[in-house]
Design an enzyme around this catalytic site. Structure first.
Site, PDB file in Angstrom:
ATOM      1  N   HIS A  92       0.823  -1.222   0.000  1.00 49.77           N
ATOM      2  CA  HIS A  92       0.000   0.000   0.000  1.00 49.77           C
ATOM      3  C   HIS A  92       0.857   1.272   0.000  1.00 49.77           C
ATOM      4  O   HIS A  92       0.327   2.365  -0.178  1.00 49.77           O
ATOM      5  CB  HIS A  92      -0.920   0.031   1.233  1.00 49.77           C
ATOM      6  CG  HIS A  92      -1.970  -1.042   1.234  1.00 49.77           C
ATOM      7  ND1 HIS A  92      -2.886  -1.184   0.215  1.00 49.77           N
ATOM      8  CD2 HIS A  92      -2.242  -2.041   2.122  1.00 49.77           C
ATOM      9  CE1 HIS A  92      -3.690  -2.224   0.487  1.00 49.77           C
ATOM     10  NE2 HIS A  92      -3.314  -2.755   1.627  1.00 49.77           N
ATOM     11  N   HIS A 126      -6.301  -7.266  -0.425  1.00 50.68           N
ATOM     12  CA  HIS A 126      -6.491  -5.841  -0.708  1.00 50.68           C
ATOM     13  C   HIS A 126      -5.712  -5.422  -1.952  1.00 50.68           C
ATOM     14  O   HIS A 126      -4.628  -5.932  -2.204  1.00 50.68           O
ATOM     15  CB  HIS A 126      -6.037  -4.997   0.493  1.00 50.68           C
ATOM     16  CG  HIS A 126      -6.707  -5.357   1.781  1.00 50.68           C
ATOM     17  ND1 HIS A 126      -6.153  -6.264   2.672  1.00 50.68           N
ATOM     18  CD2 HIS A 126      -7.881  -4.961   2.308  1.00 50.68           C
ATOM     19  CE1 HIS A 126      -6.971  -6.393   3.717  1.00 50.68           C
ATOM     20  NE2 HIS A 126      -8.029  -5.623   3.519  1.00 50.68           N
TER      21      HIS A 126
HETATM   22 ZN   LIG Z   1      -4.250  -7.192   2.719  1.00 50.31          ZN
END
Ligand SMILES: [Zn+2]
Length: 347
Positions: free
Chosen positions: A163, A201
């Site tokens: 991320h 994610h």
């Molecule tokens: Zn994740």
């Protein structure tokens, strides 16, 4: 399989995070890496080595000098703001969204943190820089090992990385280990590298880093951002821009997706990787797709991870596996090592 292990990962130990309106104990905790290390030992999957430290310049291949300077000094500035802060995790207080300016850095530290972050779920602690930097060392070392002839390398480190963008942290991530591994393989002579992100994610940081480039193909299989973090990136119509158009492939899946639906997406990803014909592969290895994961709404079972490793091995590329998410600590070691073992046995 050579494992590069970050022995200093536990120095990053957040107390709590903001989750659905409450301060809760951190999901991203040292026991996660301990679980994987213990399982690696049980199965004897190969040598576990300590990385050599790499110069800061190596990290500047992916992250901006300004952001690296911020991260290195962040904890000291947090404590300088108020000595009582030494007992608390650092969190940002204000974010420069849309109509606000982001060209002048505030002097107030917790306000300035907002310039370099994307959420309120990622505590920064006294040992965050040390842990993240040693994880980046592992990623760069793994890239060099593959270019020297290893067929597979595993980066066992936390905090995770996918991320984190060139100049921001978030989603428990500070330095983008997958991006660093890919870039260092290119710097060592690879012509093209593919990154497949199989964390639950979307890997927004990795996507944004390579979005305008055609020498790195980025593919992510993940929960649809309409209902899942990171919410503001990861849709199917994000295909890359400029020279990078066509080199970004997002495969978002609905909540409740079965193993069958997930494996079909993996097949689509593998076909695209095959046509890209990279010299090497980087796998952002998150196992929060597991049915028992506290953050997941997918349904994968432990045995499925063996099949995933096997399918990735059929691509026939030198592969760096980078540990990302996965929060069902008890089953985490088995699920991660199943991917690695599936890969090894299919070679
Ligand atoms: Zn994740």
């Amino acid at each position: 399989m050579l494992t590069f292990y970050n022995e200093l990962h536990a120095q990053h130990r957040g107390k709590h995070e903001m989750f659905r309106g409450e301060l809760v104990p951190c999901f991203e905790k040292p026991e996660r890496a301990d679980s994987v290390l213990a399982e690696l030992g049980r199965r004897g999957l190969g040598r576990i080595v300590t990385p050599h430290g790499v110069p800061l310049m190596s990290l500047e291949r992916i992250h901006t000098p300004r952001y690296l300077h911020f991260l290195r000094s962040a904890w000291n500035e947090w404590v300088a703001l108020d000595p009582a802060n030494a007992k608390k995790d650092a969190f940002p207080s204000v974010w420069p969204v849309r109509t606000l300016r982001d060209d002048i850095e505030p002097e107030n530290f917790s306000a300035r943190m907002g310039l370099y972050s994307m959420d309120s779920g990622t505590p920064l602690t006294a040992g965050t820089w040390t842990a993240a930097k040693t994880g980046a060392d592992c990623a760069v070392n793994a890239a060099h090992a593959l270019r020297l002839g290893e067929r597979g390398a595993f980066v066992l480190s936390r905090p995770p990385g996918h991320h984190a963008g060139a100049d921001f942290f978030g989603g428990y991530c500070f330095l983008n280990n997958a991006a660093l591994a890919a870039q260092h393989m290119l710097d060592d002579g690879a012509r093209k590298v593919a990154i497949i992100d199989i964390d639950y994610h979307h890997g927004n940081g990795t996507q944004s880093i390579f979005y305008h480039r055609d020498d790195v193909l980025f593919i992510s299989i993940h929960a649809d951002p309409r209902f899942e973090y990171p919410f503001y990136l990861g849709h199917a119509d994000e295909r890359g821009e400029g020279a990078g158009h066509g080199y970004n492939l997002n495969l978002p899946l609905p909540a409740g997706s079965s193993t069958q639906a997930w494996m079909a997406a993996l097949e689509t990803a593998c076909i695209r990787i095959g046509s890209f014909a990279p010299d090497a592969l980087v796998v952002s290895l998150g196992v929060d797709t597991f049915a028992g994961d506290p953050l997941s709404r997918f349904k994968l079972q432990s045995a499925d991870y063996l099949k995933i490793g096997e399918r990735l091995a059929w691509l026939g590329k030198p592969t760096a596996f980078i540990f990302e998410g996965g929060y069902a600590v008890k089953e985490l070691g088995v699920n991660v090592v199943n991917v690695l073992e599936g890969y090894e046995t299919a070679l």
